[in-house]
Design an enzyme around this catalytic site. Structure first.
Site, PDB file in Angstrom:
ATOM      1  N   GLY A  47      41.920  39.161  43.966  1.00 56.92           N
ATOM      2  CA  GLY A  47      40.715  39.703  44.584  1.00 56.92           C
ATOM      3  C   GLY A  47      40.936  41.058  45.225  1.00 56.92           C
ATOM      4  O   GLY A  47      41.922  41.734  44.971  1.00 56.92           O
ATOM      5  N   GLY A  52      41.624  49.539  39.005  1.00 61.84           N
ATOM      6  CA  GLY A  52      42.686  49.002  38.144  1.00 61.84           C
ATOM      7  C   GLY A  52      42.262  47.654  37.572  1.00 61.84           C
ATOM      8  O   GLY A  52      42.366  47.400  36.361  1.00 61.84           O
ATOM      9  N   HIS A  53      41.743  46.778  38.452  1.00 60.37           N
ATOM     10  CA  HIS A  53      41.259  45.471  37.973  1.00 60.37           C
ATOM     11  C   HIS A  53      40.089  45.663  37.006  1.00 60.37           C
ATOM     12  O   HIS A  53      39.990  44.957  35.997  1.00 60.37           O
ATOM     13  CB  HIS A  53      40.766  44.617  39.151  1.00 60.37           C
ATOM     14  N   GLY A 163      48.088  44.352  34.878  1.00 65.24           N
ATOM     15  CA  GLY A 163      48.286  45.787  35.055  1.00 65.24           C
ATOM     16  C   GLY A 163      49.756  46.156  34.948  1.00 65.24           C
ATOM     17  O   GLY A 163      50.624  45.455  35.464  1.00 65.24           O
ATOM     18  N   ASP A 166      52.557  46.461  37.949  1.00 63.14           N
ATOM     19  CA  ASP A 166      53.526  45.386  38.218  1.00 63.14           C
ATOM     20  C   ASP A 166      54.302  45.129  36.917  1.00 63.14           C
ATOM     21  O   ASP A 166      54.177  44.077  36.298  1.00 63.14           O
ATOM     22  CB  ASP A 166      52.788  44.137  38.695  1.00 63.14           C
ATOM     23  N   GLN A 169      56.407  42.082  36.741  1.00 64.95           N
ATOM     24  CA  GLN A 169      55.566  40.878  36.684  1.00 64.95           C
ATOM     25  C   GLN A 169      55.120  40.617  35.241  1.00 64.95           C
ATOM     26  O   GLN A 169      55.123  39.475  34.772  1.00 64.95           O
ATOM     27  CB  GLN A 169      54.348  41.053  37.585  1.00 64.95           C
ATOM     28  N   VAL A 192      46.143  52.502  36.653  1.00 56.78           N
ATOM     29  CA  VAL A 192      45.036  53.384  37.051  1.00 56.78           C
ATOM     30  C   VAL A 192      45.420  54.013  38.392  1.00 56.78           C
ATOM     31  O   VAL A 192      45.882  53.319  39.299  1.00 56.78           O
ATOM     32  CB  VAL A 192      43.711  52.597  37.171  1.00 56.78           C
ATOM     33  N   SER A 202      45.485  46.853  45.891  1.00 58.61           N
ATOM     34  CA  SER A 202      44.688  46.288  46.986  1.00 58.61           C
ATOM     35  C   SER A 202      45.356  46.568  48.325  1.00 58.61           C
ATOM     36  O   SER A 202      44.699  46.622  49.365  1.00 58.61           O
ATOM     37  CB  SER A 202      44.534  44.777  46.800  1.00 58.61           C
ATOM     38  N   ARG A 203      46.672  46.739  48.310  1.00 58.45           N
ATOM     39  CA  ARG A 203      47.406  46.947  49.570  1.00 58.45           C
ATOM     40  C   ARG A 203      47.310  48.383  50.084  1.00 58.45           C
ATOM     41  O   ARG A 203      47.745  48.651  51.203  1.00 58.45           O
ATOM     42  CB  ARG A 203      48.868  46.538  49.392  1.00 58.45           C
TER      43      ARG A 203
HETATM   44  O1  PAF Z   1      49.146  40.603  40.259  1.00 53.36           O
HETATM   45  C1  PAF Z   1      48.525  39.790  40.972  1.00 53.36           C
HETATM   46  O2  PAF Z   1      47.473  40.089  41.534  1.00 53.36           O
HETATM   47  C2  PAF Z   1      49.100  38.398  41.168  1.00 53.36           C
HETATM   48  O3  PAF Z   1      50.490  38.422  41.223  1.00 53.36           O
HETATM   49  C3  PAF Z   1      48.612  37.388  40.116  1.00 53.36           C
HETATM   50  C4  PAF Z   1      49.095  37.757  38.721  1.00 53.36           C
HETATM   51  C5  PAF Z   1      47.092  37.334  40.130  1.00 53.36           C
HETATM   52  C6  PAF Z   1      49.140  35.994  40.448  1.00 53.36           C
HETATM   53  O4  PAF Z   1      48.710  35.565  41.693  1.00 53.36           O
END
Ligand code: PAF
Length: 298
Positions: A47, A52-53, A163, A166, A169, A192, A202-203
């Site tokens: 959220g 970017g999202h 994205g 990360d 990730q 982005v 978001s941070r």
């Molecule tokens: O990248 C994120 O926002 C989080 O790590 C994810 C992939 C939604 C998992 O909680």
């Protein structure tokens, strides 16, 4: 039931985006989409959505017949003392962004819905999750892998969008999906950035005005590394030193790690070659920012 009609480009009843909070509702909905021959795109988020999202959603909507966004601040991926409680939240604004991007369904489950009892099963990705971010945040990727495994299990066969900011990730999630034969194609989408080069996150709202002014140092550090490589530097330590020097010049920044590594293994060979990734994590006061970029050495 009205038959699925890709030509119409619309799922019957798609006009209004659905907001659901329970796992069975989602399963029912996505099973129905697939039964009618539709494809599913999944965008997992925590959220407080930004451009970017929105770009992940745009890709999912373009590639698939039905797009689901999940909004869930996953407690498992925050260590004690991290920002779980203060993590920014604004569901109404998030829903507006999802509607604007043409998302079909948002799953916004409670913590109890996702973790109804204290869980005894977690997913641990080994080598690639222990490097870099894993060194600084040892429990982080087990939390990410566990929640993403749950979301993949809930969504079923789909494409899922992450994205490239990360970068590690994406690598961890891809490895998990491959190793556990999950029916999910993991799609990585470009970073982005704000007008001054700061990667959207978001941070970023945690940054004080002074920190915000200095935060594009991450982008400049990546540029310094890329310039060193373009000038012929192949020693990863020297490339990392060029990047670290930029961060050292930013008075409010404290370097966590900097890395010039092979893009596939995320470790450095003696000399950089082929596809290379530059990554760094930097603290500005209480805010920890990450960024990365890549190049190919021919
Ligand atoms: O990248 C994120 O926002 C989080 O790590 C994810 C992939 C939604 C998992 O909680």
């Amino acid at each position: 039931m009205t038959p699925w009609s890709p030509k119409l480009g619309a799922w019957p009843g798609k006009a209004d985006m659905e907001l659901v909070t329970t796992i069975p509702e989602v399963r029912q909905r996505l099973d129905a989409v697939r039964r009618e021959g539709g494809t599913v795109g999944l965008v997992p988020t925590m959220g407080y959505l930004h451009e970017g999202h929105a770009s992940l959603m745009a890709s999912a909507v373009a590639d698939n017949d039905f797009t689901m966004v999940t909004i869930f601040v996953n407690p498992l991926q925050f260590a004690a003392g991290e920002d779980l409680e203060s993590y920014p939240r604004d569901l109404d604004r998030d829903l507006e962004i999802c509607v604007a991007e043409g998302v079909d369904l948002v799953l916004a489950p409670s913590v109890d819905e996702m973790y109804p009892t204290s869980i005894e099963t977690t997913v641990t990705v080994d080598r690639i999750a222990r490097l870099l971010e894993g060194g600084s945040r040892p429990e982080h990727f087990a939390g990410v892998a566990t929640v993403v495994a749950k979301l993949f299990s809930i969504a079923g066969s789909c494409r899922s969008y992450f994205g490239a900011k990360d970068w590690q990730q994406v690598a961890v999630v891809r490895k998990m999906a491959h190793d556990l034969s999950m029916p999910v194609e993991v799609v990585s989408c470009p970073i982005v950035r704000e007008h001054d080069g700061l990667a959207m996150s978001s941070r970023n709202v945690y940054l004080t005005p002074d920190e915000r002014i200095q935060a594009p140092a991450l982008r400049r550090a990546l540029d310094a590394g890329l310039t060193a490589i373009a000038s012929g530097e192949r020693d990863p330590t020297s490339v990392e030193a060029a990047m670290a020097a930029v961060i050292a010049d930013a008075s409010r920044a404290t370097l966590d790690y900097v890395a010039a590594v092979q893009a596939d293994t995320l470790t450095a060979d003696a000399l950089l070659h082929g596809e290379v990734r530059l990554l760094l994590a930097v603290h500005f006061g209480r805010t920890r920012l990450i960024d990365n970029d890549g190049t190919v050495i021919l």
